[in-house]
Write a protein that holds these residues in place. Structure first.
Motif, mmCIF file in Angstrom:
data_model
loop_
_atom_site.group_PDB
_atom_site.id
_atom_site.type_symbol
_atom_site.label_atom_id
_atom_site.label_comp_id
_atom_site.label_asym_id
_atom_site.label_seq_id
_atom_site.Cartn_x
_atom_site.Cartn_y
_atom_site.Cartn_z
ATOM 1 N N THR A 119 0.831 -1.204 0.000
ATOM 2 C CA THR A 119 0.000 0.000 0.000
ATOM 3 C C THR A 119 0.868 1.257 0.000
ATOM 4 O O THR A 119 1.786 1.386 0.824
ATOM 5 C CB THR A 119 -0.917 0.025 1.245
ATOM 6 O OG1 THR A 119 -1.633 -1.202 1.295
ATOM 7 C CG2 THR A 119 -1.897 1.185 1.189
ATOM 8 N N GLU A 120 0.551 2.141 -0.912
ATOM 9 C CA GLU A 120 1.254 3.418 -0.954
ATOM 10 C C GLU A 120 0.963 4.166 0.348
ATOM 11 O O GLU A 120 -0.181 4.183 0.818
ATOM 12 C CB GLU A 120 0.715 4.210 -2.146
ATOM 13 C CG GLU A 120 1.421 5.523 -2.355
ATOM 14 C CD GLU A 120 0.614 6.435 -3.273
ATOM 15 O OE1 GLU A 120 0.629 7.650 -3.042
ATOM 16 O OE2 GLU A 120 -0.034 5.904 -4.200
ATOM 17 N N LEU A 121 2.005 4.783 0.916
ATOM 18 C CA LEU A 121 1.807 5.444 2.201
ATOM 19 C C LEU A 121 0.970 6.706 2.043
ATOM 20 O O LEU A 121 1.288 7.563 1.213
ATOM 21 C CB LEU A 121 3.167 5.806 2.824
ATOM 22 C CG LEU A 121 4.082 4.634 3.172
ATOM 23 C CD1 LEU A 121 5.389 5.131 3.740
ATOM 24 C CD2 LEU A 121 3.383 3.683 4.157
ATOM 25 N N VAL A 122 -0.070 6.789 2.819
ATOM 26 C CA VAL A 122 -0.877 8.018 2.847
ATOM 27 C C VAL A 122 -0.704 8.585 4.261
ATOM 28 O O VAL A 122 -1.172 8.031 5.237
ATOM 29 C CB VAL A 122 -2.358 7.711 2.548
ATOM 30 C CG1 VAL A 122 -3.219 8.943 2.797
ATOM 31 C CG2 VAL A 122 -2.503 7.274 1.082
ATOM 32 N N GLN A 123 0.088 9.655 4.334
ATOM 33 C CA GLN A 123 0.460 10.203 5.639
ATOM 34 C C GLN A 123 0.350 11.723 5.618
ATOM 35 O O GLN A 123 0.775 12.362 4.662
ATOM 36 C CB GLN A 123 1.905 9.779 5.972
ATOM 37 C CG GLN A 123 2.070 8.267 6.081
ATOM 38 C CD GLN A 123 3.511 7.812 6.136
ATOM 39 O OE1 GLN A 123 4.405 8.464 5.598
ATOM 40 N NE2 GLN A 123 3.733 6.668 6.751
ATOM 41 N N HIS A 124 -0.206 12.267 6.671
ATOM 42 C CA HIS A 124 -0.339 13.724 6.737
ATOM 43 C C HIS A 124 1.003 14.379 7.069
ATOM 44 O O HIS A 124 1.331 15.434 6.583
ATOM 45 C CB HIS A 124 -1.353 14.117 7.819
ATOM 46 C CG HIS A 124 -2.746 13.652 7.504
ATOM 47 N ND1 HIS A 124 -3.745 13.597 8.446
ATOM 48 C CD2 HIS A 124 -3.308 13.212 6.350
ATOM 49 C CE1 HIS A 124 -4.856 13.149 7.875
ATOM 50 N NE2 HIS A 124 -4.610 12.901 6.612
ATOM 51 N N LEU A 125 1.725 13.734 7.958
ATOM 52 C CA LEU A 125 2.993 14.306 8.404
ATOM 53 C C LEU A 125 4.124 13.375 7.992
ATOM 54 O O LEU A 125 4.185 12.231 8.417
ATOM 55 C CB LEU A 125 2.976 14.453 9.927
ATOM 56 C CG LEU A 125 4.179 15.110 10.574
ATOM 57 C CD1 LEU A 125 4.254 16.576 10.213
ATOM 58 C CD2 LEU A 125 4.118 14.945 12.092
ATOM 59 N N LYS A 126 4.992 13.874 7.152
ATOM 60 C CA LYS A 126 6.158 13.062 6.758
ATOM 61 C C LYS A 126 7.364 13.636 7.477
ATOM 62 O O LYS A 126 7.493 14.844 7.649
ATOM 63 C CB LYS A 126 6.367 13.148 5.260
ATOM 64 C CG LYS A 126 5.200 12.598 4.465
ATOM 65 C CD LYS A 126 5.662 11.532 3.517
ATOM 66 C CE LYS A 126 4.500 11.037 2.697
ATOM 67 N NZ LYS A 126 4.641 9.639 2.352
ATOM 68 N N ILE A 127 8.261 12.766 7.886
ATOM 69 C CA ILE A 127 9.427 13.296 8.586
ATOM 70 C C ILE A 127 10.710 12.834 7.911
ATOM 71 O O ILE A 127 10.753 11.816 7.241
ATOM 72 C CB ILE A 127 9.437 12.880 10.077
ATOM 73 C CG1 ILE A 127 9.501 11.344 10.215
ATOM 74 C CG2 ILE A 127 8.253 13.428 10.820
ATOM 75 C CD1 ILE A 127 10.053 10.914 11.555
ATOM 76 N N GLU A 128 11.733 13.633 8.140
ATOM 77 C CA GLU A 128 13.053 13.253 7.636
ATOM 78 C C GLU A 128 13.707 12.384 8.700
ATOM 79 O O GLU A 128 13.693 12.737 9.865
ATOM 80 C CB GLU A 128 13.936 14.516 7.453
ATOM 81 C CG GLU A 128 13.355 15.545 6.519
ATOM 82 C CD GLU A 128 13.561 15.180 5.050
ATOM 83 O OE1 GLU A 128 14.544 14.485 4.753
ATOM 84 O OE2 GLU A 128 12.714 15.580 4.223
ATOM 85 N N GLU A 129 14.247 11.240 8.286
ATOM 86 C CA GLU A 129 14.912 10.405 9.307
ATOM 87 C C GLU A 129 16.350 10.122 8.922
ATOM 88 O O GLU A 129 16.715 10.178 7.775
ATOM 89 C CB GLU A 129 14.147 9.107 9.500
ATOM 90 C CG GLU A 129 12.989 9.291 10.459
ATOM 91 C CD GLU A 129 12.096 8.074 10.560
ATOM 92 O OE1 GLU A 129 12.127 7.382 11.574
ATOM 93 O OE2 GLU A 129 11.350 7.841 9.608
#
Ligand code: ZN
Length: 305
Positions: A295-305
Motif C-alpha cells: 500500500t502506498e503510504l498516505v500520511q499527513h505528516l512526513k518526517i526526515e529520518e
C-alpha cells in the motif's frame, strides 16, 4: 467551694473537648478539601479528554482542516512516490490503477459483526484500526477480523489523548499494551498504526515526529487517510451523506484511504457501507483492498529520518 471546684472541672473538661474537636477538625479539613479537589480534578481531566476527542473527531472528519497542515508535505511526495506506478499507468488505460482502502477506526463495537457481514457479502477486505477491549465479544471480533482476511491494525489501547500523547514512553506503553493483547488473542503481529487524531493532530505534547520515529524503530508503519466519511462528528448523519462524503473524494489520488468509524453510535456508517462498496465497484479499474506492505503510504505528516 466544692461546687465551684466541680463547675470549674466541668468547664475545663468542656474546654478540652472543644480544643480536641477543633484540633481534629483542622486536621481533617485539609484531607477533606484534598479529597474534593481530587474528585474535581478527575472530572475536569475527563472533560478535557472528551473535548479533545471531540476536537480531534472534528479534525478527523473535516478533510479541509486536516489537509491544511499536510498539504505541502503529503501531496508532493504522493505524486513522486507513485512515479514508478505512473509509468505503468501511461501504458495501461488509466482506469486500472485506483486502489481504495476502507479503514475502520475505534472498533470493535456492537456493529463490528454487521460491518464484517457486509464485507463478507461483497467479498471485500478492509482494514480495522482497533482500540483495546478485553471482553470476550471484542476478542472474538479481533479474531474474526483476522480470520476473514482483513488487516488488523493498531489505533490505541486507551484512545485517551491526555494519556498517550504526554511522552514517547506513554505512547509506547499504550501501543505495546494493545499490540500484545492483539497478538495474544489472534497470533497476529500488527504492523500498521493509525494515530488517534492522525499524525497531524494538534493535541500531542510530544512532537509527532518523535512518535513516528519510535513507530519506525519498531518496524511498523503508520497510515492517515485522504478521504473522510465525516461519520465521527455527526452521529445523526444520514447514510446517503456519508456515501457522498466518501464518493466526493474518490479519484483525486491513485490511492484512496477512506476513514470510517466502527463505534457503538455509528449505525449510519453500517447502513452506508453497501452503497459505498457498490459505488466503488461500479467504477472501472477501482480495486478495494486491505492495507498491506504494497500500500502506498498516505500520511499527513512526513518526517526526515
Ligand atoms: Zn479514533
Amino acid at each position: 467551694m466544692e461546687v465551684n471546684e466541680q463547675s470549674r472541672r466541668k468547664r475545663v473538661a468542656r474546654l478540652k473537648k472543644i480544643i480536641i474537636f477543633l484540633v481534629v477538625f483542622f486536621l481533617l479539613l485539609p484531607l477533606v478539601i484534598c479529597f474534593i479537589l481530587g474528585i474535581r480534578i478527575r472530572e475536569l481531566s475527563n472533560r478535557i479528554d472528551e473535548l479533545t476527542a471531540l476536537l480531534n473527531a472534528r479534525l478527523e472528519s473535516n478533510p479541509a482542516i486536516t489537509r491544511t497542515l499536510p498539504e505541502d508535505e503529503t501531496e508532493a511526495p504522493l505524486e513522486e512516490e507513485t512515479s514508478e506506478e505512473t509509468e505503468e499507468t501511461e501504458d495501461v488505460p488509466q482506469t486500472t490503477q485506483h486502489k481504495v482502502y476502507l479503514t475502520f477506526d475505534d472498533g470493535p463495537s456492537v456493529y463490528t459483526d454487521e460491518i464484517l457481514d457486509v464485507l463478507k457479502e461483497y467479498d471485500v477486505k478492509a482494514t480495522f484500526f482497533v482500540v483495546g477491549k478485553e471482553d470476550d465479544v471484542s476478542k472474538a471480533a479481533y479474531k474474526r477480523i483476522v480470520d476473514e482476511g482483513h488487516t488488523l491494525a493498531i489505533h490505541s489501547y486507551s484512545h485517551k489523548y491526555g494519556e498517550i500523547y504526554n511522552s514517547v514512553d506513554d505512547y509506547a506503553y499504550d501501543l505495546e499494551k494493545l499490540e500484545s493483547l492483539l497478538y495474544e488473542v489472534t497470533g497476529t503481529q500488527c504492523k500498521y498504526v493509525r494515530f488517534p487524531g492522525g499524525s497531524s493532530n494538534k493535541v500531542s505534547k510530544v512532537p509527532m515526529s518523535d512518535i513516528i520515529k519510535y513507530i519506525h524503530a519498531q518496524g511498523m508503519e503508520y497510515f492517515d487517510w485522504n478521504i473522510s466519511a465525516s461519520d465521527a462528528v455527526n452521529t445523526a448523519l444520514a447514510p446517503e451523506a456519508i456515501l457522498a462524503n466518501v464518493t466526493n473524494g474518490i479519484g483525486k489520488y491513485e490511492t484512496d484511504v477512506i476513514l470510517l468509524h466502527d463505534t457503538g453510535n455509528r449505525k449510519s456508517t453500517v447502513d452506508a457501507l453497501p452503497m459505498i462498496i457498490e459505488n466503488i465497484r461500479a467504477r472501472e479499474g477501482y480495486e478495494l483492498l486491505p492495507i498491506d506492505e504494497n500500500t502506498e503510504l498516505v500520511q499527513h505528516l512526513k518526517i526526515e529520518e
